[in-house]
Design a protein around this motif. Structure first.
Motif, mmCIF file in Angstrom:
data_model
loop_
_atom_site.group_PDB
_atom_site.id
_atom_site.type_symbol
_atom_site.label_atom_id
_atom_site.label_comp_id
_atom_site.label_asym_id
_atom_site.label_seq_id
_atom_site.Cartn_x
_atom_site.Cartn_y
_atom_site.Cartn_z
ATOM 1 N N ARG A 244 0.842 -1.198 0.000
ATOM 2 C CA ARG A 244 0.000 0.000 0.000
ATOM 3 C C ARG A 244 0.876 1.246 0.000
ATOM 4 O O ARG A 244 1.901 1.294 0.665
ATOM 5 C CB ARG A 244 -0.887 0.024 1.235
ATOM 6 N N ALA A 245 0.433 2.212 -0.755
ATOM 7 C CA ALA A 245 1.132 3.491 -0.769
ATOM 8 C C ALA A 245 0.886 4.189 0.561
ATOM 9 O O ALA A 245 -0.233 4.199 1.068
ATOM 10 C CB ALA A 245 0.643 4.351 -1.917
ATOM 11 N N VAL A 246 1.922 4.731 1.113
ATOM 12 C CA VAL A 246 1.820 5.429 2.381
ATOM 13 C C VAL A 246 1.671 6.914 2.110
ATOM 14 O O VAL A 246 2.454 7.498 1.370
ATOM 15 C CB VAL A 246 3.072 5.165 3.249
ATOM 16 N N SER A 247 0.662 7.511 2.696
ATOM 17 C CA SER A 247 0.474 8.949 2.582
ATOM 18 C C SER A 247 1.034 9.609 3.833
ATOM 19 O O SER A 247 0.858 9.116 4.936
ATOM 20 C CB SER A 247 -1.004 9.305 2.449
ATOM 21 N N VAL A 248 1.706 10.716 3.632
ATOM 22 C CA VAL A 248 2.250 11.477 4.753
ATOM 23 C C VAL A 248 1.653 12.872 4.734
ATOM 24 O O VAL A 248 1.073 13.309 3.743
ATOM 25 C CB VAL A 248 3.794 11.530 4.722
ATOM 26 N N LEU A 249 1.809 13.576 5.828
ATOM 27 C CA LEU A 249 1.247 14.906 6.000
ATOM 28 C C LEU A 249 2.376 15.911 6.133
ATOM 29 O O LEU A 249 3.328 15.689 6.876
ATOM 30 C CB LEU A 249 0.378 14.931 7.264
ATOM 31 N N GLY A 250 2.264 17.017 5.416
ATOM 32 C CA GLY A 250 3.218 18.111 5.537
ATOM 33 C C GLY A 250 2.460 19.372 5.908
ATOM 34 O O GLY A 250 1.467 19.719 5.266
ATOM 35 N N VAL A 251 2.894 20.045 6.974
ATOM 36 C CA VAL A 251 2.203 21.234 7.465
ATOM 37 C C VAL A 251 3.220 22.351 7.665
ATOM 38 O O VAL A 251 4.285 22.131 8.222
ATOM 39 C CB VAL A 251 1.490 20.948 8.808
ATOM 40 N N CYS B 25 -5.845 25.034 3.868
ATOM 41 C CA CYS B 25 -5.069 26.270 3.864
ATOM 42 C C CYS B 25 -6.017 27.401 4.242
ATOM 43 O O CYS B 25 -7.067 27.550 3.632
ATOM 44 C CB CYS B 25 -4.370 26.526 2.538
ATOM 45 N N SER B 26 -5.650 28.111 5.297
ATOM 46 C CA SER B 26 -6.488 29.211 5.756
ATOM 47 C C SER B 26 -5.767 30.001 6.837
ATOM 48 O O SER B 26 -4.830 29.502 7.458
ATOM 49 C CB SER B 26 -7.811 28.689 6.315
ATOM 50 N N PRO B 27 -6.241 31.227 7.074
ATOM 51 C CA PRO B 27 -5.722 31.978 8.221
ATOM 52 C C PRO B 27 -6.115 31.252 9.508
ATOM 53 O O PRO B 27 -7.215 30.691 9.599
ATOM 54 C CB PRO B 27 -6.440 33.326 8.130
ATOM 55 N N LYS C 189 -1.507 35.029 10.752
ATOM 56 C CA LYS C 189 -0.855 33.727 10.558
ATOM 57 C C LYS C 189 -1.677 32.889 9.596
ATOM 58 O O LYS C 189 -2.879 33.051 9.471
ATOM 59 C CB LYS C 189 -0.674 32.997 11.881
ATOM 60 N N TYR C 190 -1.002 31.948 8.932
ATOM 61 C CA TYR C 190 -1.635 31.144 7.890
ATOM 62 C C TYR C 190 -1.107 29.723 7.990
ATOM 63 O O TYR C 190 0.069 29.500 8.274
ATOM 64 C CB TYR C 190 -1.278 31.745 6.528
#
Length: 86
Positions: free
Chosen positions: A14-21, A48-50, A55-56
């Motif tokens: 399975r493809a692994v999804s990661v999170l970038g913030v 994506c939002s204030p 800050k955003y």
């Protein structure tokens, strides 16, 4: 006499999804950098939002290499003084 054999397909990894913030110290730079993030790599923009006055927040998901490339592009676009956290 016929025999019935069960066929089980081979399991694919399975493809692994990661999170970038990234949290930006400026809304304008956050918008510009989020744009750079999604243009730099095949990632999905989750949010994506204030988040606070001035800050955003931008969050992307995808495979590891794509998310790393997108976050790097966002950091470069914003510059070091515009980043709160990545």
């Amino acid at each position: 006499a016929s025999s019935t054999a069960l066929h089980t397909p081979a399991k694919r990894p399975r493809a692994v999804s990661v999170l970038g913030v990234i949290e930006f110290a400026s809304i304008a730079l956050g918008v510009r950098s989020a744009d750079a993030m999604v243009k730099a790599a095949p990632v999905e923009l989750l949010h994506c939002s204030p988040i606070d006055p001035g800050k955003y927040l931008a969050a992307v998901t995808g495979d590891l290499a794509s998310v790393q490339a997108a976050v790097r592009a966002g950091e470069v676009s914003a510059g070091p003084k515009a980043l709160v956290e990545s």
